[in-house]
Motif scaffolding. Sequence first.
Motif, PDB file in Angstrom:
ATOM      1  N   MET A   1       0.858  -1.179   0.000  1.00  0.00           N
ATOM      2  CA  MET A   1       0.000   0.000   0.000  1.00  0.00           C
ATOM      3  C   MET A   1       0.888   1.220   0.000  1.00  0.00           C
ATOM      4  O   MET A   1       1.752   1.367   0.842  1.00  0.00           O
ATOM      5  CB  MET A   1      -0.870  -0.039   1.261  1.00  0.00           C
ATOM      6  CG  MET A   1      -1.981   0.996   1.266  1.00  0.00           C
ATOM      7  SD  MET A   1      -2.957   0.886   2.762  1.00  0.00           S
ATOM      8  CE  MET A   1      -3.774  -0.648   2.468  1.00  0.00           C
ATOM      9  N   SER A 632      -5.877   5.791   2.647  1.00  0.00           N
ATOM     10  CA  SER A 632      -5.479   4.403   2.421  1.00  0.00           C
ATOM     11  C   SER A 632      -5.592   3.631   3.741  1.00  0.00           C
ATOM     12  O   SER A 632      -6.683   3.529   4.295  1.00  0.00           O
ATOM     13  CB  SER A 632      -4.075   4.352   1.816  1.00  0.00           C
ATOM     14  OG  SER A 632      -3.825   3.098   1.248  1.00  0.00           O
ATOM     15  N   PHE A 636      -8.717   3.652   6.486  1.00  0.00           N
ATOM     16  CA  PHE A 636      -9.238   2.563   7.318  1.00  0.00           C
ATOM     17  C   PHE A 636      -9.213   2.958   8.787  1.00  0.00           C
ATOM     18  O   PHE A 636     -10.195   2.783   9.521  1.00  0.00           O
ATOM     19  CB  PHE A 636      -8.397   1.303   7.069  1.00  0.00           C
ATOM     20  CG  PHE A 636      -8.525   0.237   8.123  1.00  0.00           C
ATOM     21  CD1 PHE A 636      -9.697  -0.480   8.268  1.00  0.00           C
ATOM     22  CD2 PHE A 636      -7.459  -0.047   8.963  1.00  0.00           C
ATOM     23  CE1 PHE A 636      -9.812  -1.470   9.248  1.00  0.00           C
ATOM     24  CE2 PHE A 636      -7.545  -1.034   9.931  1.00  0.00           C
ATOM     25  CZ  PHE A 636      -8.736  -1.750  10.079  1.00  0.00           C
ATOM     26  N   VAL A 658      -9.717   1.131   3.293  1.00  0.00           N
ATOM     27  CA  VAL A 658     -10.084  -0.280   3.383  1.00  0.00           C
ATOM     28  C   VAL A 658     -11.242  -0.361   4.377  1.00  0.00           C
ATOM     29  O   VAL A 658     -11.155   0.177   5.484  1.00  0.00           O
ATOM     30  CB  VAL A 658      -8.908  -1.139   3.877  1.00  0.00           C
ATOM     31  CG1 VAL A 658      -9.366  -2.577   4.099  1.00  0.00           C
ATOM     32  CG2 VAL A 658      -7.762  -1.096   2.888  1.00  0.00           C
ATOM     33  N   TRP A 661     -11.275  -6.204   4.977  1.00  0.00           N
ATOM     34  CA  TRP A 661     -10.018  -6.768   4.491  1.00  0.00           C
ATOM     35  C   TRP A 661     -10.236  -7.973   3.575  1.00  0.00           C
ATOM     36  O   TRP A 661      -9.313  -8.389   2.881  1.00  0.00           O
ATOM     37  CB  TRP A 661      -9.095  -7.118   5.664  1.00  0.00           C
ATOM     38  CG  TRP A 661      -8.519  -5.869   6.278  1.00  0.00           C
ATOM     39  CD1 TRP A 661      -8.937  -5.217   7.390  1.00  0.00           C
ATOM     40  CD2 TRP A 661      -7.421  -5.097   5.751  1.00  0.00           C
ATOM     41  NE1 TRP A 661      -8.179  -4.088   7.602  1.00  0.00           N
ATOM     42  CE2 TRP A 661      -7.244  -3.986   6.622  1.00  0.00           C
ATOM     43  CE3 TRP A 661      -6.586  -5.225   4.650  1.00  0.00           C
ATOM     44  CZ2 TRP A 661      -6.255  -3.028   6.412  1.00  0.00           C
ATOM     45  CZ3 TRP A 661      -5.604  -4.271   4.440  1.00  0.00           C
ATOM     46  CH2 TRP A 661      -5.451  -3.181   5.312  1.00  0.00           C
ATOM     47  N   TYR A 664      -9.465  -6.832   0.141  1.00  0.00           N
ATOM     48  CA  TYR A 664      -8.125  -6.364  -0.200  1.00  0.00           C
ATOM     49  C   TYR A 664      -7.323  -7.495  -0.824  1.00  0.00           C
ATOM     50  O   TYR A 664      -7.660  -8.669  -0.741  1.00  0.00           O
ATOM     51  CB  TYR A 664      -7.407  -5.794   1.028  1.00  0.00           C
ATOM     52  CG  TYR A 664      -6.321  -4.819   0.652  1.00  0.00           C
ATOM     53  CD1 TYR A 664      -6.643  -3.568   0.137  1.00  0.00           C
ATOM     54  CD2 TYR A 664      -4.983  -5.158   0.742  1.00  0.00           C
ATOM     55  CE1 TYR A 664      -5.666  -2.675  -0.256  1.00  0.00           C
ATOM     56  CE2 TYR A 664      -3.989  -4.278   0.357  1.00  0.00           C
ATOM     57  CZ  TYR A 664      -4.333  -3.043  -0.144  1.00  0.00           C
ATOM     58  OH  TYR A 664      -3.360  -2.172  -0.541  1.00  0.00           O
ATOM     59  N   GLY A 669      -2.797  -8.318   2.144  1.00  0.00           N
ATOM     60  CA  GLY A 669      -3.825  -8.654   3.124  1.00  0.00           C
ATOM     61  C   GLY A 669      -3.520  -9.917   3.908  1.00  0.00           C
ATOM     62  O   GLY A 669      -3.654  -9.951   5.141  1.00  0.00           O
ATOM     63  N   ASP A 687     -13.835  -5.688  10.047  1.00  0.00           N
ATOM     64  CA  ASP A 687     -14.834  -5.361   9.028  1.00  0.00           C
ATOM     65  C   ASP A 687     -15.654  -4.178   9.527  1.00  0.00           C
ATOM     66  O   ASP A 687     -16.486  -4.321  10.437  1.00  0.00           O
ATOM     67  CB  ASP A 687     -15.720  -6.575   8.783  1.00  0.00           C
ATOM     68  CG  ASP A 687     -16.802  -6.321   7.744  1.00  0.00           C
ATOM     69  OD1 ASP A 687     -16.882  -5.182   7.219  1.00  0.00           O
ATOM     70  OD2 ASP A 687     -17.580  -7.250   7.465  1.00  0.00           O
ATOM     71  N   THR A 709      -6.340  -0.017  -5.954  1.00  0.00           N
ATOM     72  CA  THR A 709      -5.698  -0.501  -4.733  1.00  0.00           C
ATOM     73  C   THR A 709      -6.737  -0.832  -3.670  1.00  0.00           C
ATOM     74  O   THR A 709      -6.842  -1.973  -3.214  1.00  0.00           O
ATOM     75  CB  THR A 709      -4.703   0.551  -4.209  1.00  0.00           C
ATOM     76  OG1 THR A 709      -3.759   0.853  -5.234  1.00  0.00           O
ATOM     77  CG2 THR A 709      -3.968   0.042  -2.982  1.00  0.00           C
ATOM     78  N   CYS A 710      -7.495   0.170  -3.245  1.00  0.00           N
ATOM     79  CA  CYS A 710      -8.654  -0.047  -2.375  1.00  0.00           C
ATOM     80  C   CYS A 710      -9.884   0.123  -3.258  1.00  0.00           C
ATOM     81  O   CYS A 710     -10.391   1.235  -3.438  1.00  0.00           O
ATOM     82  CB  CYS A 710      -8.665   0.948  -1.219  1.00  0.00           C
ATOM     83  SG  CYS A 710      -7.273   0.803  -0.096  1.00  0.00           S
ATOM     84  N   HIS A 714     -15.201  -1.390  -1.401  1.00  0.00           N
ATOM     85  CA  HIS A 714     -15.078  -1.110   0.031  1.00  0.00           C
ATOM     86  C   HIS A 714     -16.096  -0.060   0.448  1.00  0.00           C
ATOM     87  O   HIS A 714     -16.888  -0.255   1.380  1.00  0.00           O
ATOM     88  CB  HIS A 714     -13.665  -0.599   0.347  1.00  0.00           C
ATOM     89  CG  HIS A 714     -12.602  -1.634   0.309  1.00  0.00           C
ATOM     90  ND1 HIS A 714     -12.371  -2.501   1.353  1.00  0.00           N
ATOM     91  CD2 HIS A 714     -11.688  -1.938  -0.641  1.00  0.00           C
ATOM     92  CE1 HIS A 714     -11.360  -3.292   1.046  1.00  0.00           C
ATOM     93  NE2 HIS A 714     -10.929  -2.973  -0.167  1.00  0.00           N
ATOM     94  N   HIS A 739      -5.907   5.622  -6.777  1.00  0.00           N
ATOM     95  CA  HIS A 739      -5.834   5.590  -5.314  1.00  0.00           C
ATOM     96  C   HIS A 739      -5.437   6.938  -4.726  1.00  0.00           C
ATOM     97  O   HIS A 739      -5.716   7.221  -3.569  1.00  0.00           O
ATOM     98  CB  HIS A 739      -4.838   4.513  -4.879  1.00  0.00           C
ATOM     99  CG  HIS A 739      -4.878   4.212  -3.414  1.00  0.00           C
ATOM    100  ND1 HIS A 739      -6.049   3.928  -2.749  1.00  0.00           N
ATOM    101  CD2 HIS A 739      -3.894   4.152  -2.474  1.00  0.00           C
ATOM    102  CE1 HIS A 739      -5.789   3.695  -1.480  1.00  0.00           C
ATOM    103  NE2 HIS A 739      -4.496   3.839  -1.281  1.00  0.00           N
TER     104      HIS A 739
END
Length: 762
Positions: A1, A632, A636, A658, A661, A664, A669, A687, A709-710, A714, A739
Amino acid sequence: MKRLFLLFFLLCSMTVSTTFAQEKKAFTLEDVIPGGNNYFNLVPKNIPGLKWWGDVCVRTDVDDIRQIDNRTGEETILVTLKEVNEALQNGEKPYKLLAPIKPLHTLQGASLPWENRNLLMFSDYVGDEEKSESYVFFYDFIQKKLTNMFRIQEANATNLDFCKENGYLAYTAGDHLYIANHGDFSTAVSPHPTDVKEIDNDIVYGQAVHRNEFGIYKGTFWSPKGSYLAFYRMDQSMVTDYPQVNTSTRIATLEPDKYPMAGMTSHKVTVGVYEVKTGKVIYLQAGDPTDRYFTNVSWSPDEQHIYVIELNRDQNHAQLVSYQAATGEKEGILYEEKHPKYVEPQHPLVFLPWDETQFIYQSQRDGFNHLYLMDTKAKGEGVWKNGKLEGSTYLEHLKVTPLTQGDWLVQDILGFNAGKKEIIIGSTEVSPLQTNLFCLNVKTGKRTLLGEKDGMHRASLSASGTYLIDNFSSFTVGREITLLPTNGKKGTVLLKADDPMRSQFNLPEITIGTLKAADGKTDLYYRLVKPVNFNPNKKYPAIIYVYGGPHAQLIHNSRFYDARGWDLYMAQKGYVMLTVDSRGSDNRGLAFENCTFRHLGVEEMKDQVKGVEFLKSLSYVDGNRIGVHGWSFGGFMTTNLMLSYPDIFKVGVAGGPVIDWKFYEVMYGERYMDTPQTNPEGYKGSDLKQKAGNLKGRLEIIIGGTDPTCVPQHTYTFLRACIEAGTHPDLFIYPEDGHNMMGRDRVHLHEHITRYFEDHLK
């Protein structure tokens, strides 16, 4: 990441009178955000294009290339842009071009590959959108003529990898791999002999694999003498297509991306070897590549052996494997390492230039990344031993000698001084907030500090290892560039630059310090930015800028202690800005990082709450107006903090977060979370959809519309969970962005983030 780090500079202490401070201007986002129209005018001056031509320092500038005397710093012009353009446009060429070559505008991208030849190498393309060709040119600046040209006829060629030993150029176009030498046409290295039909995006040659984890950043590897080219071949045909959508077309276009999510089927990688002389391709006989990672490809100096660090899908057992280059036959395992959490090989082998039987291996087996000398001619004990960290074990099939040890880590090997049998390294030995340069004697283990003890040092080493180009900055030094000898003596300073922002703007006070982590024993570094024109009798809102994840560190002894332009801008608007590098982040050793294993977000959040407690202890902070922002992994963390501690955080802005997961990628991950099948409790706890009903404050999520990437899923699934839970986050999307937002979008992004805090936290 990946994360974008923006470096800024400020004096250690600012004691200016109120009158003087008022005379200085206020800055805008255009001044402090990359992409802003005044940003590059306000960073400390630099000398672009400094590089080595053997042991000669050269400066590839816009209008010319200059040689710099290592001892005096005097500059001598080697070649001018005018001379090169004359040869390109009017000089003799080996074949007719598709269209006239437009004049070059700069020489900054040129290189001088051979230390004993007066040849300049650069690339350009001609043509238009309908038909274009790329060219690589070699210009002799003594004879003032072109000596060779490569014509690359494949569209959108990239990943150029030139081998100066044989004069060949490897590159990729689409999903295929090619090599070129003298003349018109290239040779296709791919496809694999067993491939009957290959579909675009299913089989990929010569590109980085495993989604650029494990230190992988390229997909081709020339042998030391140029006899062979090793390359990655990645079969993605079994990987699920993630349906990214391009909305810029008249009717939105589906542009799927191969994205293996945690616990799902991943791609298969093999390593091929192309023999330049015969054109023959063989593949390493590594067995079934299913659920394995092939990392850090390297060659023996005699070109007879290829070494690969192979890692199992669980990422807890690494093996250094040797293969016969000519046949691909597996020769044996040279070293093994296990850890119950994860092993993370990041660096290829590096052979000693004065002894082709010995190489350096990098490992965290004793808790910090260190160098180990391995001898291919001497057998090891061949028994499993315990490392310094609990559960860490290793098996040495070769004789191994530790070269560095201690509670600090080696960050980089810059190269060797073969004459003195020394290694030049960058490390955190002085401080985990710094990168310092050292000369390491292989025989004695003695380390000699090179350059200033203070600050961050980025350097490149000359061919013989006797000089460094040292680009240095710290909290008190805007920039200093020095031609530095590697014998420990002082060098020749080419540039000393102050910070333009210091003289022009009224800047905030920035301090760093430590506070205890939630475990009660670990020291964490923090950075505190006070509001501009600070009044200790006022109560200010505060924002925590957070990342908190692996491979990232937000605080260094650099310009502004790494505070970003937005942090300074918000301080100017009257906010206290705090950043804490929590457990789980980088450059503090493996135990510091892997304490978050299988439960991402838990320990990191506890440490961020310790940061909140620190803020609330400050008389000038309004404890009822605390916000949080991150991108990123930081997105999260922002979302998680808003949901897990809803009575602490009033406002949050989460960028590219995120949320679950399970969505990911496999490599990153599963390293930190294992699979959803083997760690259902950990995945459930991380989660954030499960916590959607906890939202009390104002939360805005910002994403790129085609984030690879994410992925957008999500955020979309989180919004659905919030709808069902009856909570109300806000959303902003940058269509067609990935991203991170770049250029003018990045300025707009920070305008938008600022408005959200101004509307809801001020």
